[in-house]
Design a protein around this motif. Structure first.
Motif, PDB file in Angstrom:
ATOM      1  N   LYS A  26       8.246   9.497   4.364  1.00 35.88           N
ATOM      2  CA  LYS A  26       7.467  10.635   4.870  1.00 35.88           C
ATOM      3  C   LYS A  26       6.862  10.262   6.239  1.00 35.88           C
ATOM      4  O   LYS A  26       6.967  11.013   7.208  1.00 35.88           O
ATOM      5  N   GLY A  27       6.288   9.077   6.293  1.00 34.62           N
ATOM      6  CA  GLY A  27       5.679   8.614   7.548  1.00 34.62           C
ATOM      7  C   GLY A  27       6.705   8.501   8.664  1.00 34.62           C
ATOM      8  O   GLY A  27       6.460   8.891   9.814  1.00 34.62           O
ATOM      9  N   ILE A  38       3.934   3.263  10.498  1.00 37.36           N
ATOM     10  CA  ILE A  38       4.727   3.212   9.261  1.00 37.36           C
ATOM     11  C   ILE A  38       6.170   2.803   9.584  1.00 37.36           C
ATOM     12  O   ILE A  38       6.780   2.017   8.857  1.00 37.36           O
ATOM     13  N   GLU A  90       6.440   7.345   0.504  1.00 37.28           N
ATOM     14  CA  GLU A  90       5.397   7.466   1.540  1.00 37.28           C
ATOM     15  C   GLU A  90       5.904   6.934   2.878  1.00 37.28           C
ATOM     16  O   GLU A  90       5.618   7.488   3.940  1.00 37.28           O
ATOM     17  N   CYS A  91       6.670   5.838   2.783  1.00 35.45           N
ATOM     18  CA  CYS A  91       7.246   5.256   4.009  1.00 35.45           C
ATOM     19  C   CYS A  91       8.168   6.271   4.688  1.00 35.45           C
ATOM     20  O   CYS A  91       8.083   6.502   5.893  1.00 35.45           O
ATOM     21  N   LEU A  95       0.828  -1.200   0.000  1.00 40.29           N
ATOM     22  CA  LEU A  95       0.000   0.000   0.000  1.00 40.29           C
ATOM     23  C   LEU A  95       0.871   1.263   0.000  1.00 40.29           C
ATOM     24  O   LEU A  95       0.445   2.320  -0.415  1.00 40.29           O
ATOM     25  N   LEU A  96       2.096   1.126   0.484  1.00 37.78           N
ATOM     26  CA  LEU A  96       2.966   2.296   0.589  1.00 37.78           C
ATOM     27  C   LEU A  96       4.184   2.128  -0.308  1.00 37.78           C
ATOM     28  O   LEU A  96       4.729   1.050  -0.405  1.00 37.78           O
ATOM     29  N   ASN A  97       4.600   3.217  -0.942  1.00 40.53           N
ATOM     30  CA  ASN A  97       5.866   3.146  -1.650  1.00 40.53           C
ATOM     31  C   ASN A  97       6.964   3.748  -0.776  1.00 40.53           C
ATOM     32  O   ASN A  97       6.693   4.225   0.338  1.00 40.53           O
ATOM     33  N   GLN A 111       6.169  -0.850   9.890  1.00 40.49           N
ATOM     34  CA  GLN A 111       6.052  -1.506   8.576  1.00 40.49           C
ATOM     35  C   GLN A 111       7.376  -1.458   7.825  1.00 40.49           C
ATOM     36  O   GLN A 111       7.786  -2.426   7.190  1.00 40.49           O
TER      37      GLN A 111
END
Ligand code: GDP
Length: 364
Positions: A47-48, A56, A44-45, A39-41, A59
């Motif tokens: 950034k989280g 995140i 995005e990871c 779900l995350l690239n 994950q």
């Protein structure tokens, strides 16, 4: 004393290993991880992580720990993007035999530090869990108080892979945690083998927990490990044990004087504490801060971190070459034959190794 009671009180208690139940469907678990993570690239990871999003971060750590090839690439991208935001923590290694009180100590120190608004991550390297048996460090029902604190993140040891592999992953997890704003990182390991060396190579400060009166040999701590320690802390200095702990403190201090001077110019110290009664904990923290002050001022801190990076580069090369050799199709096919020939005396070890390497180099 009844056997059960004795075990409970022994400093050398080992939590029994439990085989993973065969009912764990690894494919289903991997599928779940794939689904959740796809779900995350990488962006995005990252950034989280930079926004300190715990879910995140967890994950991303799962990606780093994953052995699936498709996770490897994205994990590397995340690490690379986190690197510029990493490095700003105190990396502290804690070792000692099972039962010495590592988790109780980290909990006591962690609770103390969390009140000072430090952000604490606790990671672990557990050599026993790498054999897919239950871990010596125990499942993390430990550190119950600490785990409820908002500014604390506890992650158990990756449970599979070689020591080298797990150590590399732990180093990468440190980077992610630092990027997520954790400023105090504890890496815990069991003082029973090579894992202390791996932890020593990734931390700034290395603390060895010991007990009074149990005898160095009994505690399984080798002289080499004592030489690596920046501080030896004698835990369980409470009740009837206080005077014994003070005696042991003097003995260890004398023993340390015989060791060669350290490269950092830091003179290793011996402290006593009670993790259960919270005594001596703040003094130990003061010692750790003094170490950082000294080594940052004299340049050792930076020099040591750079040296650790170089070490990791060579370790990674060595490991990759080895993995590549043993996973080579031709090599894995002919290796058993050569092994047999060496065992029956038909071929010498040297010749067998040369022939295998030749086959490998010709069939890369
Ligand atoms: P680890 O295996 O090194 O992580 O050890 P634990 O933290 O699990 O502690 C092992 C046992 O020692 C537990 O029963 C703890 O309650 C006990 N323990 C730990 N620290 C102290 C201490 O400072 N004083 C006393 N009396 N017991 C302690």
């Amino acid at each position: 004393m009844p056997e059960k009671q004795k075990n409970k009180e022994s400093a050398l208690k080992v939590i029994e290993g439990v085989e993973h139940p065969s009912s764990i469907n690894t494919e289903a678990v991997n599928k779940f991880i794939r689904k959740k993570i796809s779900l995350l690239n990488a962006n995005e990871c990252v950034k989280g992580i930079l926004e300190k999003n715990r879910t995140i971060l967890s994950q991303a750590i799962t990606l780093v720990e994953s052995s699936l090839p498709q996770h490897h690439k994205i994990a590397q991208q995340i690490i690379e993007k986190c690197l510029p935001h990493a490095g700003n923590s105190m990396r502290i290694g804690i070792t000692g035999t099972p039962g010495v009180g590592k988790s109780t100590f980290i909990e006591a120190l962690g609770v103390f530090l969390s009140k000072q608004n430090l952000n604490i991550a606790v990671l672990a390297i557990d050599p026993s869990s790498m054999k897919s048996k239950g871990s010596i460090l125990g499942d993390k029902t430990r550190m119950e108080d600490l785990s409820t604190k908002e500014n604390v993140f506890i992650r158990p040891s990756p449970s599979a892979g070689s020591l080298g592999g797990v150590a590399r992953k732990t180093k990468e997890i440190i980077i992610l945690c630092e990027a997520a704003g954790f400023d105090t990182i504890f890496v815990e390991t069991v003082g029973v083998g090579q894992s202390e060396i791996a932890v020593h190579a990734m931390v700034d400060f290395f603390l060895l927990l010991m007990l009074a009166g149990a005898g160095d040999e009994l505690q399984g701590i080798k002289r080499g490990i004592m030489e690596m320690a920046d501080a030896i802390v004698i835990n369980k200095a409470d009740g009837n044990n206080i005077s014994k702990a003070k005696l042991a403190q003097r003995d260890f201090q004398n023993a340390l004087h015989l060791f060669p001077p350290t490269e950092s110019s830091w003179i290793p110290v011996v402290k006593i504490c009670s993790s259960v009664f919270n005594s001596g904990i703040s003094q130990i923290w003061d010692t750790i801060l003094e170490f950082f002050e000294l080594t940052k001022a004299n340049g050792f801190f930076v020099e040591n971190r750079l040296r650790q990076e170089k070490h990791i580069m060579f370790e990674t090369i060595n490991q990759s070459l080895k993995d590549n050799f043993y996973s080579n199709k031709i090599v894995s096919k002919i290796l058993p034959t050569f092994e047999k020939e060496v065992l029956t005396g038909k071929t010498s070890a040297y010749i067998a190794a040369q022939k295998l390497l030749e086959k490998y180099l010709n069939n890369k």
